[in-house]
Design a protein around this motif. Sequence first.
Motif, PDB file in Angstrom:
ATOM      1  N   PHE A 139       0.837  -1.153   0.005  1.00 55.59           N
ATOM      2  CA  PHE A 139       0.093  -0.030   0.028  1.00 55.59           C
ATOM      3  C   PHE A 139       0.889   1.225  -0.062  1.00 55.59           C
ATOM      4  O   PHE A 139       0.670   2.329  -0.779  1.00 55.59           O
ATOM      5  CB  PHE A 139      -0.897   0.000   1.243  1.00 55.59           C
ATOM      6  CG  PHE A 139      -1.813   1.220   1.217  1.00 55.59           C
ATOM      7  CD1 PHE A 139      -1.443   2.315   1.914  1.00 55.59           C
ATOM      8  CD2 PHE A 139      -2.960   1.241   0.651  1.00 55.59           C
ATOM      9  CE1 PHE A 139      -2.326   3.316   1.994  1.00 55.59           C
ATOM     10  CE2 PHE A 139      -3.909   2.173   0.491  1.00 55.59           C
ATOM     11  CZ  PHE A 139      -3.677   3.515   1.143  1.00 55.59           C
ATOM     12  N   MET A 140       1.897   1.258   0.812  1.00 53.26           N
ATOM     13  CA  MET A 140       2.680   2.377   1.080  1.00 53.26           C
ATOM     14  C   MET A 140       3.412   2.690  -0.342  1.00 53.26           C
ATOM     15  O   MET A 140       3.642   3.942  -0.657  1.00 53.26           O
ATOM     16  CB  MET A 140       3.702   2.233   2.065  1.00 53.26           C
ATOM     17  CG  MET A 140       3.034   2.279   3.374  1.00 53.26           C
ATOM     18  SD  MET A 140       4.084   2.229   4.773  1.00 53.26           S
ATOM     19  CE  MET A 140       4.913   3.802   4.546  1.00 53.26           C
ATOM     20  N   GLU A 141       4.026   1.500  -0.944  1.00 52.84           N
ATOM     21  CA  GLU A 141       4.449   1.969  -2.149  1.00 52.84           C
ATOM     22  C   GLU A 141       3.664   2.372  -3.358  1.00 52.84           C
ATOM     23  O   GLU A 141       3.820   3.281  -3.977  1.00 52.84           O
ATOM     24  CB  GLU A 141       5.486   0.784  -2.594  1.00 52.84           C
ATOM     25  CG  GLU A 141       6.693   0.506  -1.590  1.00 52.84           C
ATOM     26  CD  GLU A 141       7.711   0.091  -2.149  1.00 52.84           C
ATOM     27  OE1 GLU A 141       8.749   0.447  -1.477  1.00 52.84           O
ATOM     28  OE2 GLU A 141       7.763  -0.467  -3.283  1.00 52.84           O
ATOM     29  N   GLU A 142       2.506   1.529  -3.644  1.00 56.54           N
ATOM     30  CA  GLU A 142       1.781   1.667  -4.850  1.00 56.54           C
ATOM     31  C   GLU A 142       0.827   3.049  -4.610  1.00 56.54           C
ATOM     32  O   GLU A 142       0.665   3.844  -5.358  1.00 56.54           O
ATOM     33  CB  GLU A 142       0.751   0.564  -4.868  1.00 56.54           C
ATOM     34  CG  GLU A 142       1.419  -0.559  -5.676  1.00 56.54           C
ATOM     35  CD  GLU A 142       0.516  -1.697  -5.522  1.00 56.54           C
ATOM     36  OE1 GLU A 142       1.167  -2.815  -5.526  1.00 56.54           O
ATOM     37  OE2 GLU A 142      -0.633  -1.615  -5.908  1.00 56.54           O
ATOM     38  N   ILE A 143       0.010   3.214  -3.469  1.00 57.85           N
ATOM     39  CA  ILE A 143      -0.900   4.097  -3.246  1.00 57.85           C
ATOM     40  C   ILE A 143      -0.139   5.429  -2.526  1.00 57.85           C
ATOM     41  O   ILE A 143      -0.361   6.591  -2.916  1.00 57.85           O
ATOM     42  CB  ILE A 143      -2.139   3.615  -2.548  1.00 57.85           C
ATOM     43  CG1 ILE A 143      -2.614   2.429  -3.357  1.00 57.85           C
ATOM     44  CG2 ILE A 143      -3.067   4.924  -2.439  1.00 57.85           C
ATOM     45  CD1 ILE A 143      -4.149   2.102  -2.875  1.00 57.85           C
ATOM     46  N   GLY A 144       0.532   5.035  -1.504  1.00 59.62           N
ATOM     47  CA  GLY A 144       1.279   6.135  -0.686  1.00 59.62           C
ATOM     48  C   GLY A 144       2.214   6.825  -1.278  1.00 59.62           C
ATOM     49  O   GLY A 144       2.806   7.939  -1.165  1.00 59.62           O
ATOM     50  N   LYS A 145       2.949   6.090  -2.411  1.00 67.40           N
ATOM     51  CA  LYS A 145       4.088   6.472  -3.062  1.00 67.40           C
ATOM     52  C   LYS A 145       5.037   6.936  -2.091  1.00 67.40           C
ATOM     53  O   LYS A 145       5.781   7.967  -2.362  1.00 67.40           O
ATOM     54  CB  LYS A 145       3.666   7.798  -4.095  1.00 67.40           C
ATOM     55  CG  LYS A 145       2.435   7.355  -5.071  1.00 67.40           C
ATOM     56  CD  LYS A 145       3.063   6.994  -6.235  1.00 67.40           C
ATOM     57  CE  LYS A 145       1.913   7.202  -7.422  1.00 67.40           C
ATOM     58  NZ  LYS A 145       0.944   6.124  -7.101  1.00 67.40           N
ATOM     59  N   VAL A 146       5.580   5.974  -1.074  1.00 63.82           N
ATOM     60  CA  VAL A 146       6.764   6.497  -0.305  1.00 63.82           C
ATOM     61  C   VAL A 146       7.705   5.073  -0.453  1.00 63.82           C
ATOM     62  O   VAL A 146       7.280   3.869  -0.631  1.00 63.82           O
ATOM     63  CB  VAL A 146       6.098   6.434   1.280  1.00 63.82           C
ATOM     64  CG1 VAL A 146       7.176   6.224   2.148  1.00 63.82           C
ATOM     65  CG2 VAL A 146       5.109   7.545   1.449  1.00 63.82           C
ATOM     66  N   SER A 147       8.940   5.470  -0.360  1.00 65.63           N
ATOM     67  CA  SER A 147       9.918   4.635  -0.573  1.00 65.63           C
ATOM     68  C   SER A 147       9.981   3.878   0.929  1.00 65.63           C
ATOM     69  O   SER A 147      10.522   4.655   2.028  1.00 65.63           O
ATOM     70  CB  SER A 147      11.212   5.306  -1.174  1.00 65.63           C
ATOM     71  OG  SER A 147      12.310   4.381  -0.936  1.00 65.63           O
ATOM     72  N   LEU A 148       9.899   2.541   0.959  1.00 65.78           N
ATOM     73  CA  LEU A 148      10.013   1.762   2.004  1.00 65.78           C
ATOM     74  C   LEU A 148      11.391   1.971   2.627  1.00 65.78           C
ATOM     75  O   LEU A 148      11.678   1.787   3.811  1.00 65.78           O
ATOM     76  CB  LEU A 148       9.548   0.360   1.716  1.00 65.78           C
ATOM     77  CG  LEU A 148       7.978   0.027   1.848  1.00 65.78           C
ATOM     78  CD1 LEU A 148       7.715  -1.272   1.359  1.00 65.78           C
ATOM     79  CD2 LEU A 148       7.518   0.539   3.326  1.00 65.78           C
ATOM     80  N   ALA A 149      12.266   1.733   1.757  1.00 62.32           N
ATOM     81  CA  ALA A 149      13.737   1.703   2.091  1.00 62.32           C
ATOM     82  C   ALA A 149      13.784   3.038   2.899  1.00 62.32           C
ATOM     83  O   ALA A 149      14.734   2.998   3.811  1.00 62.32           O
ATOM     84  CB  ALA A 149      14.774   1.625   0.777  1.00 62.32           C
TER      85      ALA A 149
END
Lengths: 187, 853
Positions: free
Chosen positions: B652-662
Motif C-alpha cells: 500500500f505504501m509503495e503503490e498508493i502512498g508512493k513512499v519509498s519503503l527503504a
Amino acid sequence: MSLPAGFEASTGCDGDNSSCELSDNLDILRRSPVFSGAPMEVLKLFALFAGRMTFGKGDFIIRQGEPADRAFLILRGEVAVFEEYKNKQFNLQALGEMAFFGELTLLARFNWFFSVQARSDVELISLNRKSFQKVITKFPDHQYMLTERIVQLRIKRLENQMHFLLDNIRDDVLQGNASTSPQTMIA
Amino acid sequence: MQITKRPLFYWILTRYRLLQAFLLLVIIVGIFFKVFPLEMQKRVINTAIRLKDQEALFLYCGLYIGAVLIASLMKFSINVMQRYLGQKILVEIRRELYNHILQLPLQFFRTTQPGTVINAMTAELNAVGAFIGGALTVPITSVLTFLAFAVYMVFLDLKLGLISLGIYPIEIFLIPILQKRYNKLNKTRVRVLRSMSNVVNEAVSGIHEVHGNASYRLEEEKIGGFFNRIFRIMSKLFVYKFGIKFINSLVQSIGPFILFLYGGYLAINGQFTLGALVAFLSAYEKVYDPWKELIEYYQEYQDAKVRYAQVMDSFDIKPGPALLPEGRRPYTFSGDIDTQGLNYVISGGVKLLDNISLQIKAHEHVALVGFSGSGKSTLALIIGQIYAYTDGHALIDGHELKDLYKADISGSIGFVAQHPFIFTGTIRENLQYSCKSDFLNKDRKESMLPCETTMLEMVDNVGFSEDVIRFGLNFVIPPERCKPLVPVFLKMRQAIGPEKADELTNVIESYDINRFLRHTTICNNIIFGEFNSDAFRLQNLPTNKIFLDFLKSEDLYDPMITLGKNLTIQTVTLLKDFVDDPFFLLAGPITTDQFTVYADLADRLKTDRDTFDQTDAEKLLALALRYIPARHKMVAIPTDLEEKILQTRYRFMEEIGKVSLAECAVTAQSVVDGDDIPMISSDNNEFIPYCPTQYRFQNTLLDNIVYGNIKTTLAGDTSNIVDIVSKLLREENLLEEIMEIGLDFHVGSKGDRLSGGQKQKLALARVLLKDPKILIMDEATAGLDNASQSRVQEMIRTKHRGKTTVIAVIHRLDIAPDFDKIIVLRAGRIVETGSYPELMAKKGVFYELTSGI
C-alpha cells in the motif's frame, strides 16, 4: 475461517484454533476462587474488561499511599507484598500464580496500604473498580455473592498475615503490661 | 475637575478648538455658495429670459450650477469633519471615564452591576459622540444661514418677508413643550435599558443555574417584562419625536400658502416681479433647511444632554487613591506594618473591625486566624489598600496607608485572594499581569519585563510545573510556531528511543513499520499513515474504489469480510443487553448509534452467514477496519492474517502512498541508532506516513514525541505516560522548551479550563513574580491538595524568610507553627497575639481553635 451455520463458540470467539483474549481471560477467571461461582454472562463481561499487564523484575506494581483503583490476578511470576511503617519495610507475603490481590478495591475507595513489587518477570490480569461496578450493577442478584467472596478472601489472607506476625512478636508485648492502657495498644 | 462633574459643553469648548474653528470657517464660506444660486435664479428669469439674452442665460446658469456644486462639496466635507471631530472627542471621553471607573472604590462595584457599566461605556455614549461633532458649528451656521436668507427675503420685499418670518415664533413656543416630555421618556428609557442589561448579564453569568434548573421560561418572563416596557417607551418616544417634526413641516407649509396668496396678489397688481417671486419662493424654501437643522440640533442636544448626564451621574463618586503621587517618586518599603485603633465600619453602623492595634516588623511571617466572620479577611484587604478603613491609623514604614498612592502600594504589596480572578488569555499573560502592571506604572524603559527570566522558576516554586508541562505536551502546536522547533522535537523522539523504550513498552506501542500493531485499528495497520483528503478517512474507505480494488488484488477483501462477520456476531451477542450504557460499548468496535443496524445484520448472519448484499458488505468491512486487536477482545485475529496485513502495508505504501519503503526503514533505524534523521519525501503529497521524520501537525506534542499508541486499558488514563516522558525529557534538558510551550496554553474564559487548585497556583505565582516586599495571602492555599500546600508553605518559609513580610489568613491551623507570630481575631477584635508555643501553652482561644478542628 468460517463457522458452520448456527455455531457459536461458548467462549465467544470464532471457531478457528486460535483463542481470543476474551476466552483466555474467561478461563482464568473461572479458575479463580473469587469468581468461580459467578454465572457465565457475568464472567464474560469481566473477561472483556480485564486488561493484561506485564512487569519486569523489580518493578513496582502497587505503591503504598497511591489511590487504589484495580484488583490483580497473577498469570505467571512471583511478587512480594510489603508495608512501610515508620520508615521501615515489613515483608508481609509472597504471592505466585493465580493469586488474587487488591480485591478490596472492587468494593471501596482507599489508598493502597501496602506495596507490591515483582520478584521476577510478571504477567497479570487486572480489573478496575469502575468496570467491576458497572457490570455488577447490571446483575444485582450476584452482587451479594461476589462481595461475600471478596470479603472471605480478605479475611483468610488477614488471618494468615496475623499469624505470621504473632509468631514473630515478643512475648512480653503479646501478654500486655498491666500498666499499659488499652488505648495505646490499639491506637 | 473630576470627569463626572464636567458638563457636556466642557468637552466641546476645550478639545480640538483649532479643528472646530476651521470647520466653522468652511461652513461660513459655504453659506455664501448657498445664497449665491438664489440670486442667479432671479437673474436668469428677470434678465436672461425676459431680455432674451442667450449669452446671459448661459452665464447665469453656469454660475448657478457651479455654486451649487461647490456648496454640495462643502456640505459633504463639513459632514465628514463633524463626525470625525465627534468621534475624536468621544475617544477622549471614553478613555478618561474608563480610567475614572477603574479607580472607583470597591463598594461601588458591590452595588453596581456590570451591565450598567458596560452599557454606559458603549451604547449610551454613542449618541453623545454623534452630537458633539456639530455641537458648536451646527447652531452657529444654522443661525447664520437662516439670518442670511431672512435678510435676503426682507431685502426683496419688506412686508412679505416679515410676514413669512412671522410664522417661526409659533414653533419656538410649541416645540419645547413636546421636547420636555420626550426628555423624560428618554431618561426612563435609559434606566430600563440598563436594568435589562443587568438581567441579561446575570442570566449569562449564572448560566449553569439556568441550565441546572431548566429555568428558561422563568428567565423569559423576567426579560419579557423589560422587552414590553422598552417597546412601550420607544413607541411613545417616536410619537413625540415625529410630532415635533410634524409641527415643523406643517408650519412650513403655511408659509408658501401665504406667499402665493399675498405675493401672487402683489404680482398680479404689478407690484412684484415674477423673478422676484420665484426668488422669494426659493429663499423661503431655503430658509426651511437651517430652521429644520436647528430643530434637529435642539432635539439631539436634549437627547445627548440627558444621556451624558445619566452616564456621568452613575459614576459620580470620589475615586480611590490615584495612581501616581505628585511631586515625588513612588515609595519603596521595607515592610513594617503598624496599626493603631483601626476601625472599619460599614453601613448600618456594623463594626467589622474594632480597635485593631498590631505591630508587624519587616520580614516577619504572621498568621491571622479566627472563626469565620472574625474579620481576618477584612483586615488583610485593608492592609492591601483594597478596602479603606474608617478611622484609626494604619502605617506602612511610618506612612499613613490612607495617604499612599496606588503606585506606592503596587510595587511593594502583593495580594493573593482566596478566589483569584483569572483573565481570559494564556497562562503567560496571566502570570505577567502583576509584574507588567508594576512595570507600566513605573514607566520603565527596558524592552523586556523583569519577570520574563524568572517565570519558569516561579512556576516551579509554586508547584505548577507539572501542570504546565502537561499543558505543553498536550498542545497541538500551530505549524508556524512549530516548524523551527521540529528538529528539537525529533531529537526528543530519539531521546526516548531504544534505551528508554523499555520503560515505555508497558505503556506505548511505537509505530514500527515492520511490526503488526495491536493497539491501533486494522485500517491504520494497512495504511500506516494519514491522508489529507477525506476519501481515505476510515468511514469513507468501504466506498473508496481505489482502496477496494487494492484489497481485492491483495486477496485481503474476503478475509476482512469474514473478520467483520465474526466481529458483528460476537459483539452483538455479548453486548446487546448493554446498549444504553456507552461504557460497555467501548469494549467493542460498534458505536451506540450503529448498534441497531449491526444487531439486525447479526441476526441475519446467524441464520445464513453467506447471504449479504453490497451495503452489508460495506458495513462488515467498516467494522473490520475499526477493529483494534488489543482492545476488542471478543475476536482474535489469526497470525497468518496479521502477516498478510503487514505485507499489504508495504505494498500500500509503495503503490498508493508512493513512499519509498527503504527510506522509511532507514529513518526508523536512524532513530534507533540516534543519528541525524533524514527527511522523507513522498511523491503523493496527500499522504503522510508514520515514518519517524514526520512531525504530525494535527497531533499534540506528546503524540509526536511518543510516536506510537498508548496502551490504555479501557478505563485507563495517560498521566502515567506524561510522568515517564517528563522524566526522560528532564534527563535530556528539554523540559524548559516544553514548559515555554505550556505557558501559551489558553486558559479559557475567566480561566475555566483550569481547576481550582491550578488557578490558585497561578495567582500565587503571578503575585510572587513582582517580588513584593509585603505578601498578603487570604487563604490562598485553601484549594490546593495537601502535598501542594506543604510545598508552597515550605517555599515561603525558606525563600522568603528574612526577605519578605508575610501576612497570611489561614484556615488550617496545622501550618500555624511555621509562622513567627499568630494574631487571633474574634468578632472584629484581636483577642490573642503570640508565637505558636506561647499560645498553645496559654491554653486560651487559639488552643481552643486547634483542638476544635
